[in-house]
Scaffold this motif. Structure first.
Motif, PDB file in Angstrom:
ATOM      1  N   TYR A 166       0.837  -1.197   0.000  1.00 20.64           N
ATOM      2  CA  TYR A 166       0.000   0.000   0.000  1.00 20.64           C
ATOM      3  C   TYR A 166       0.879   1.258   0.000  1.00 20.64           C
ATOM      4  O   TYR A 166       0.605   2.211  -0.722  1.00 20.64           O
ATOM      5  CB  TYR A 166      -0.941  -0.039   1.193  1.00 20.64           C
ATOM      6  CG  TYR A 166      -2.038   0.994   1.160  1.00 20.64           C
ATOM      7  CD1 TYR A 166      -2.731   1.286   0.000  1.00 20.64           C
ATOM      8  CD2 TYR A 166      -2.392   1.670   2.311  1.00 20.64           C
ATOM      9  CE1 TYR A 166      -3.736   2.233  -0.022  1.00 20.64           C
ATOM     10  CE2 TYR A 166      -3.402   2.617   2.305  1.00 20.64           C
ATOM     11  CZ  TYR A 166      -4.065   2.892   1.127  1.00 20.64           C
ATOM     12  OH  TYR A 166      -5.062   3.835   1.117  1.00 20.64           O
ATOM     13  N   SER A 167       1.930   1.258   0.797  1.00 16.90           N
ATOM     14  CA  SER A 167       2.815   2.428   0.838  1.00 16.90           C
ATOM     15  C   SER A 167       3.504   2.634  -0.512  1.00 16.90           C
ATOM     16  O   SER A 167       3.664   3.768  -0.961  1.00 16.90           O
ATOM     17  CB  SER A 167       3.846   2.317   1.965  1.00 16.90           C
ATOM     18  OG  SER A 167       4.833   1.354   1.679  1.00 16.90           O
ATOM     19  N   LEU A 168       3.900   1.543  -1.175  1.00 22.08           N
ATOM     20  CA  LEU A 168       4.508   1.667  -2.505  1.00 22.08           C
ATOM     21  C   LEU A 168       3.531   2.255  -3.514  1.00 22.08           C
ATOM     22  O   LEU A 168       3.884   3.127  -4.316  1.00 22.08           O
ATOM     23  CB  LEU A 168       4.990   0.300  -3.005  1.00 22.08           C
ATOM     24  CG  LEU A 168       6.205  -0.304  -2.312  1.00 22.08           C
ATOM     25  CD1 LEU A 168       6.508  -1.684  -2.879  1.00 22.08           C
ATOM     26  CD2 LEU A 168       7.411   0.609  -2.433  1.00 22.08           C
ATOM     27  N   MET A 169       2.294   1.762  -3.487  1.00 19.82           N
ATOM     28  CA  MET A 169       1.281   2.269  -4.419  1.00 19.82           C
ATOM     29  C   MET A 169       0.976   3.741  -4.152  1.00 19.82           C
ATOM     30  O   MET A 169       0.859   4.538  -5.085  1.00 19.82           O
ATOM     31  CB  MET A 169       0.014   1.430  -4.338  1.00 19.82           C
ATOM     32  CG  MET A 169       0.216   0.018  -4.843  1.00 19.82           C
ATOM     33  SD  MET A 169      -1.312  -0.891  -4.866  1.00 19.82           S
ATOM     34  CE  MET A 169      -1.940  -0.332  -6.444  1.00 19.82           C
ATOM     35  N   LEU A 170       0.839   4.092  -2.889  1.00 20.58           N
ATOM     36  CA  LEU A 170       0.582   5.496  -2.543  1.00 20.58           C
ATOM     37  C   LEU A 170       1.746   6.379  -2.959  1.00 20.58           C
ATOM     38  O   LEU A 170       1.546   7.513  -3.402  1.00 20.58           O
ATOM     39  CB  LEU A 170       0.314   5.636  -1.048  1.00 20.58           C
ATOM     40  CG  LEU A 170      -1.101   5.309  -0.595  1.00 20.58           C
ATOM     41  CD1 LEU A 170      -1.155   5.149   0.917  1.00 20.58           C
ATOM     42  CD2 LEU A 170      -2.080   6.374  -1.053  1.00 20.58           C
ATOM     43  N   ASN A 171       2.948   5.878  -2.800  1.00 21.17           N
ATOM     44  CA  ASN A 171       4.130   6.647  -3.166  1.00 21.17           C
ATOM     45  C   ASN A 171       4.131   6.994  -4.659  1.00 21.17           C
ATOM     46  O   ASN A 171       4.598   8.059  -5.050  1.00 21.17           O
ATOM     47  CB  ASN A 171       5.398   5.865  -2.798  1.00 21.17           C
ATOM     48  CG  ASN A 171       6.629   6.716  -2.845  1.00 21.17           C
ATOM     49  OD1 ASN A 171       6.596   7.884  -2.461  1.00 21.17           O
ATOM     50  ND2 ASN A 171       7.718   6.153  -3.312  1.00 21.17           N
ATOM     51  N   ARG A 172       3.591   6.123  -5.477  1.00 20.20           N
ATOM     52  CA  ARG A 172       3.488   6.384  -6.915  1.00 20.20           C
ATOM     53  C   ARG A 172       2.257   7.218  -7.244  1.00 20.20           C
ATOM     54  O   ARG A 172       2.278   8.037  -8.152  1.00 20.20           O
ATOM     55  CB  ARG A 172       3.434   5.070  -7.685  1.00 20.20           C
ATOM     56  CG  ARG A 172       4.766   4.322  -7.666  1.00 20.20           C
ATOM     57  CD  ARG A 172       4.742   3.080  -8.470  1.00 20.20           C
ATOM     58  NE  ARG A 172       4.405   3.385  -9.867  1.00 20.20           N
ATOM     59  CZ  ARG A 172       3.971   2.509 -10.735  1.00 20.20           C
ATOM     60  NH1 ARG A 172       3.820   1.260 -10.386  1.00 20.20           N
ATOM     61  NH2 ARG A 172       3.691   2.866 -11.960  1.00 20.20           N
ATOM     62  N   TRP A 173       1.170   7.000  -6.508  1.00 18.41           N
ATOM     63  CA  TRP A 173      -0.098   7.649  -6.831  1.00 18.41           C
ATOM     64  C   TRP A 173      -0.196   9.082  -6.319  1.00 18.41           C
ATOM     65  O   TRP A 173      -0.677   9.969  -7.022  1.00 18.41           O
ATOM     66  CB  TRP A 173      -1.255   6.800  -6.288  1.00 18.41           C
ATOM     67  CG  TRP A 173      -2.597   7.362  -6.623  1.00 18.41           C
ATOM     68  CD1 TRP A 173      -3.265   7.237  -7.801  1.00 18.41           C
ATOM     69  CD2 TRP A 173      -3.421   8.185  -5.796  1.00 18.41           C
ATOM     70  NE1 TRP A 173      -4.468   7.897  -7.753  1.00 18.41           N
ATOM     71  CE2 TRP A 173      -4.578   8.490  -6.527  1.00 18.41           C
ATOM     72  CE3 TRP A 173      -3.299   8.675  -4.492  1.00 18.41           C
ATOM     73  CZ2 TRP A 173      -5.601   9.266  -6.010  1.00 18.41           C
ATOM     74  CZ3 TRP A 173      -4.325   9.450  -3.982  1.00 18.41           C
ATOM     75  CH2 TRP A 173      -5.452   9.743  -4.741  1.00 18.41           C
ATOM     76  N   GLU A 174       0.208   9.329  -5.076  1.00 23.44           N
ATOM     77  CA  GLU A 174       0.025  10.639  -4.443  1.00 23.44           C
ATOM     78  C   GLU A 174       0.573  11.819  -5.262  1.00 23.44           C
ATOM     79  O   GLU A 174      -0.130  12.824  -5.409  1.00 23.44           O
ATOM     80  CB  GLU A 174       0.648  10.675  -3.036  1.00 23.44           C
ATOM     81  CG  GLU A 174      -0.282  10.136  -1.981  1.00 23.44           C
ATOM     82  CD  GLU A 174       0.329  10.160  -0.595  1.00 23.44           C
ATOM     83  OE1 GLU A 174      -0.418  10.433   0.345  1.00 23.44           O
ATOM     84  OE2 GLU A 174       1.553   9.904  -0.465  1.00 23.44           O
ATOM     85  N   PRO A 175       1.765  11.737  -5.797  1.00 25.49           N
ATOM     86  CA  PRO A 175       2.272  12.894  -6.553  1.00 25.49           C
ATOM     87  C   PRO A 175       1.443  13.219  -7.791  1.00 25.49           C
ATOM     88  O   PRO A 175       1.410  14.357  -8.247  1.00 25.49           O
ATOM     89  CB  PRO A 175       3.684  12.479  -6.964  1.00 25.49           C
ATOM     90  CG  PRO A 175       4.074  11.414  -6.015  1.00 25.49           C
ATOM     91  CD  PRO A 175       2.797  10.714  -5.653  1.00 25.49           C
ATOM     92  N   ARG A 176       0.761  12.215  -8.335  1.00 27.57           N
ATOM     93  CA  ARG A 176      -0.067  12.453  -9.529  1.00 27.57           C
ATOM     94  C   ARG A 176      -1.390  13.067  -9.125  1.00 27.57           C
ATOM     95  O   ARG A 176      -2.053  13.692  -9.900  1.00 27.57           O
ATOM     96  CB  ARG A 176      -0.307  11.145 -10.282  1.00 27.57           C
ATOM     97  CG  ARG A 176       0.957  10.681 -10.962  1.00 27.57           C
ATOM     98  CD  ARG A 176       0.701   9.510 -11.859  1.00 27.57           C
ATOM     99  NE  ARG A 176       1.039   8.313 -11.094  1.00 27.57           N
ATOM    100  CZ  ARG A 176       0.418   7.162 -11.214  1.00 27.57           C
ATOM    101  NH1 ARG A 176      -0.538   7.003 -12.052  1.00 27.57           N
ATOM    102  NH2 ARG A 176       0.775   6.136 -10.518  1.00 27.57           N
TER     103      ARG A 176
END
Length: 176
Positions: A166-176
């Motif tokens: 989840y943290s990996l996915m958020l790390n990619r998603w949040e900046p977008r």
């Protein structure tokens, strides 16, 4: 200016971090601007909060929040994964919320649409095309860092793995 706030929680009563922040933000903005809010309601008190907020908000719309479980809709879970969107964000998706937001925008000329919280971020995708309002998402936390910290502290392997992914996915998603 005409400002619309879209929130995952009803900003009343102002007794904790996010409700306190959102309530005071709305109340202070209302001194010089016209403000409206659309928020999820989970309890009877959330619906009762509408009358308190209506004393300074032009529109207060409560949308019933249904609790979901991880595997209620397995197909939806995998479509989020394939779309590189953290699957837990689907718990905050509501067709009723989308309709309420779109209806309010159709009836009012908002200058600003403010979306509160990471979990509500996908609502920006449901704003009408050609919307003239400035849009912004307020991130109360950097959830990718929060989940990474939780993963490092978690004792159980299953939950640890879930938090790490989840943290990996958020790390990619949040900046977008």
């Amino acid at each position: 200016m005409h400002i619309l706030m879209i929130s995952d929680i009803m900003p009343y009563p102002p007794i904790s971090g996010a409700t306190l922040r959102n309530y005071n933000l709305l109340r202070r903005l209302a001194q010089q601007h016209e403000v409206s809010v659309v928020a999820f309601a989970k309890t009877e008190a959330d619906y009762e909060a509408q009358s308190q907020l209506s004393s300074f908000c032009k529109h207060v719309v409560a949308v019933e929040k249904h609790d979901h479980h991880a595997m209620d809709k397995p197909g939806e879970f995998f479509s989020y994964l394939l779309g590189a969107v953290p699957p837990d964000l689907r718990f905050y998706h509501s067709d009723r919320m989308v309709s309420a937001v779109q209806e309010l925008i159709a009836q009012n000329a908002f200058d600003v649409v403010q979306i509160e919280n990471t979990f509500m971020g996908r609502y920006i995708e449901h704003l009408p095309p050609g919307l003239q309002a400035h849009t912004l998402i307020t991130l109360h936390d950097i959830m990718s860092i929060k989940m990474d910290r939780m993963y490092r502290l978690e004792a159980t392997l299953k939950r640890r793995l879930r938090l790490w992914l989840y943290s990996l996915m958020l790390n990619r998603w949040e900046p977008r």
